[in-house]
Write a protein that holds these residues in place. Sequence first.
Motif, PDB file in Angstrom:
ATOM      1  N   GLY A   1     -57.177 -18.918  29.451  1.00  0.00           N
ATOM      2  CA  GLY A   1     -58.213 -19.693  28.781  1.00  0.00           C
ATOM      3  C   GLY A   1     -59.626 -19.354  29.215  1.00  0.00           C
ATOM      4  O   GLY A   1     -60.553 -20.118  28.983  1.00  0.00           O
ATOM      5  N   ARG A   2     -59.816 -18.201  29.854  1.00  0.00           N
ATOM      6  CA  ARG A   2     -61.149 -17.808  30.331  1.00  0.00           C
ATOM      7  C   ARG A   2     -61.838 -16.829  29.403  1.00  0.00           C
ATOM      8  O   ARG A   2     -62.935 -16.379  29.692  1.00  0.00           O
ATOM      9  CB  ARG A   2     -61.042 -17.188  31.728  1.00  0.00           C
ATOM     10  CG  ARG A   2     -60.587 -18.167  32.769  1.00  0.00           C
ATOM     11  CD  ARG A   2     -60.647 -17.585  34.150  1.00  0.00           C
ATOM     12  NE  ARG A   2     -59.794 -16.424  34.276  1.00  0.00           N
ATOM     13  CZ  ARG A   2     -59.116 -16.108  35.357  1.00  0.00           C
ATOM     14  NH1 ARG A   2     -59.190 -16.871  36.428  1.00  0.00           N
ATOM     15  NH2 ARG A   2     -58.367 -15.035  35.396  1.00  0.00           N
ATOM     16  N   CYS A   3     -61.206 -16.508  28.308  1.00  0.00           N
ATOM     17  CA  CYS A   3     -61.769 -15.559  27.344  1.00  0.00           C
ATOM     18  C   CYS A   3     -61.806 -16.265  25.988  1.00  0.00           C
ATOM     19  O   CYS A   3     -60.880 -16.995  25.650  1.00  0.00           O
ATOM     20  CB  CYS A   3     -60.879 -14.315  27.288  1.00  0.00           C
ATOM     21  SG  CYS A   3     -61.481 -13.015  26.206  1.00  0.00           S
ATOM     22  N   PRO A   4     -62.864 -16.056  25.222  1.00  0.00           N
ATOM     23  CA  PRO A   4     -62.920 -16.728  23.922  1.00  0.00           C
ATOM     24  C   PRO A   4     -61.814 -16.240  22.991  1.00  0.00           C
ATOM     25  O   PRO A   4     -61.332 -15.114  23.111  1.00  0.00           O
ATOM     26  CB  PRO A   4     -64.304 -16.349  23.380  1.00  0.00           C
ATOM     27  CG  PRO A   4     -64.722 -15.147  24.133  1.00  0.00           C
ATOM     28  CD  PRO A   4     -64.025 -15.201  25.458  1.00  0.00           C
ATOM     29  N   VAL A   5     -61.428 -17.094  22.071  1.00  0.00           N
ATOM     30  CA  VAL A   5     -60.422 -16.699  21.085  1.00  0.00           C
ATOM     31  C   VAL A   5     -61.005 -15.575  20.232  1.00  0.00           C
ATOM     32  O   VAL A   5     -62.223 -15.523  20.015  1.00  0.00           O
ATOM     33  CB  VAL A   5     -59.980 -17.891  20.196  1.00  0.00           C
ATOM     34  CG1 VAL A   5     -59.261 -18.943  21.009  1.00  0.00           C
ATOM     35  CG2 VAL A   5     -61.155 -18.483  19.466  1.00  0.00           C
ATOM     36  N   PRO A   6     -60.175 -14.664  19.765  1.00  0.00           N
ATOM     37  CA  PRO A   6     -60.680 -13.555  18.946  1.00  0.00           C
ATOM     38  C   PRO A   6     -61.354 -14.063  17.668  1.00  0.00           C
ATOM     39  O   PRO A   6     -60.942 -15.066  17.084  1.00  0.00           O
ATOM     40  CB  PRO A   6     -59.422 -12.752  18.612  1.00  0.00           C
ATOM     41  CG  PRO A   6     -58.417 -13.153  19.633  1.00  0.00           C
ATOM     42  CD  PRO A   6     -58.738 -14.565  19.999  1.00  0.00           C
TER      43      PRO A   6
ATOM     44  N   ALA B   1     -71.507 -10.054  19.680  1.00  0.00           N
ATOM     45  CA  ALA B   1     -72.223 -11.221  20.205  1.00  0.00           C
ATOM     46  C   ALA B   1     -71.298 -12.092  21.043  1.00  0.00           C
ATOM     47  O   ALA B   1     -71.700 -12.619  22.089  1.00  0.00           O
ATOM     48  CB  ALA B   1     -72.820 -12.032  19.055  1.00  0.00           C
ATOM     49  N   THR B   2     -70.050 -12.245  20.626  1.00  0.00           N
ATOM     50  CA  THR B   2     -69.070 -13.037  21.368  1.00  0.00           C
ATOM     51  C   THR B   2     -68.777 -12.381  22.711  1.00  0.00           C
ATOM     52  O   THR B   2     -68.729 -13.045  23.750  1.00  0.00           O
ATOM     53  CB  THR B   2     -67.762 -13.186  20.565  1.00  0.00           C
ATOM     54  OG1 THR B   2     -68.063 -13.760  19.299  1.00  0.00           O
ATOM     55  CG2 THR B   2     -66.754 -14.036  21.298  1.00  0.00           C
ATOM     56  N   VAL B   3     -68.606 -11.058  22.706  1.00  0.00           N
ATOM     57  CA  VAL B   3     -68.315 -10.314  23.935  1.00  0.00           C
ATOM     58  C   VAL B   3     -69.492 -10.408  24.903  1.00  0.00           C
ATOM     59  O   VAL B   3     -69.307 -10.671  26.098  1.00  0.00           O
ATOM     60  CB  VAL B   3     -67.987  -8.837  23.620  1.00  0.00           C
ATOM     61  CG1 VAL B   3     -67.818  -8.034  24.906  1.00  0.00           C
ATOM     62  CG2 VAL B   3     -66.757  -8.732  22.753  1.00  0.00           C
TER      63      VAL B   3
ATOM     64  N   ALA C   1     -71.168 -14.961  30.926  1.00  0.00           N
ATOM     65  CA  ALA C   1     -70.633 -16.163  31.560  1.00  0.00           C
ATOM     66  C   ALA C   1     -69.624 -15.846  32.656  1.00  0.00           C
ATOM     67  O   ALA C   1     -69.265 -16.730  33.434  1.00  0.00           O
ATOM     68  CB  ALA C   1     -69.964 -17.045  30.499  1.00  0.00           C
ATOM     69  N   ARG C   2     -69.166 -14.591  32.737  1.00  0.00           N
ATOM     70  CA  ARG C   2     -68.184 -14.224  33.772  1.00  0.00           C
ATOM     71  C   ARG C   2     -68.791 -14.372  35.154  1.00  0.00           C
ATOM     72  O   ARG C   2     -69.926 -14.005  35.390  1.00  0.00           O
ATOM     73  CB  ARG C   2     -67.713 -12.778  33.598  1.00  0.00           C
ATOM     74  CG  ARG C   2     -66.669 -12.616  32.532  1.00  0.00           C
ATOM     75  CD  ARG C   2     -66.156 -11.201  32.491  1.00  0.00           C
ATOM     76  NE  ARG C   2     -65.461 -10.798  33.695  1.00  0.00           N
ATOM     77  CZ  ARG C   2     -64.181 -11.052  33.947  1.00  0.00           C
ATOM     78  NH1 ARG C   2     -63.469 -11.729  33.093  1.00  0.00           N
ATOM     79  NH2 ARG C   2     -63.618 -10.623  35.054  1.00  0.00           N
ATOM     80  N   ARG C   3     -67.986 -14.891  36.047  1.00  0.00           N
ATOM     81  CA  ARG C   3     -68.428 -15.040  37.427  1.00  0.00           C
ATOM     82  C   ARG C   3     -68.461 -13.662  38.077  1.00  0.00           C
ATOM     83  O   ARG C   3     -67.599 -12.843  37.897  1.00  0.00           O
ATOM     84  CB  ARG C   3     -67.444 -15.929  38.171  1.00  0.00           C
ATOM     85  CG  ARG C   3     -67.868 -16.283  39.553  1.00  0.00           C
ATOM     86  CD  ARG C   3     -66.916 -17.270  40.117  1.00  0.00           C
ATOM     87  NE  ARG C   3     -65.590 -16.661  40.192  1.00  0.00           N
ATOM     88  CZ  ARG C   3     -64.788 -16.770  41.225  1.00  0.00           C
ATOM     89  NH1 ARG C   3     -65.148 -17.473  42.246  1.00  0.00           N
ATOM     90  NH2 ARG C   3     -63.607 -16.199  41.227  1.00  0.00           N
TER      91      ARG C   3
END
Length: 118
Positions: free
Chosen positions: A77-82, A95-97, A103-105
């Motif tokens: 659940g740490r990656c947005p849905v495609p 843009a999503t990527v 936002a990645r730590r």
Amino acid sequence: MSYQSIAAVAVGAESGATVSVGWLHLIFTPAAVATFIRNHIDRPTTDLEPRRLYTAREIETLTGLTAATIRADRSRGRCPVPDDTEGRAHRWYGATVTEALAARRGYRKPSADGARER
């Protein structure tokens, strides 16, 4: 102790820091820590076309974030849905990527007051 913990301790020392991990004693200079972070932790930014769809393999090629990490992050659940799931390939808009990568730590160098820089 993780590399990041060792790096955080060593960055704070002016002439170097001794880090003890069990019986092992390591000395790191700030320059050595900066080099390690640059070579192993920092992720270069990549300009992705905001409205183009990218597969996990393309994201890996362009950003260095492996397709396996993307799949693992999705399962946790740490990656947005495609943005597009047509066929077998899952694809995300640039843009999503870009937003997800921002936002990645990651490692954040401690500032002089001890707060983490971004």
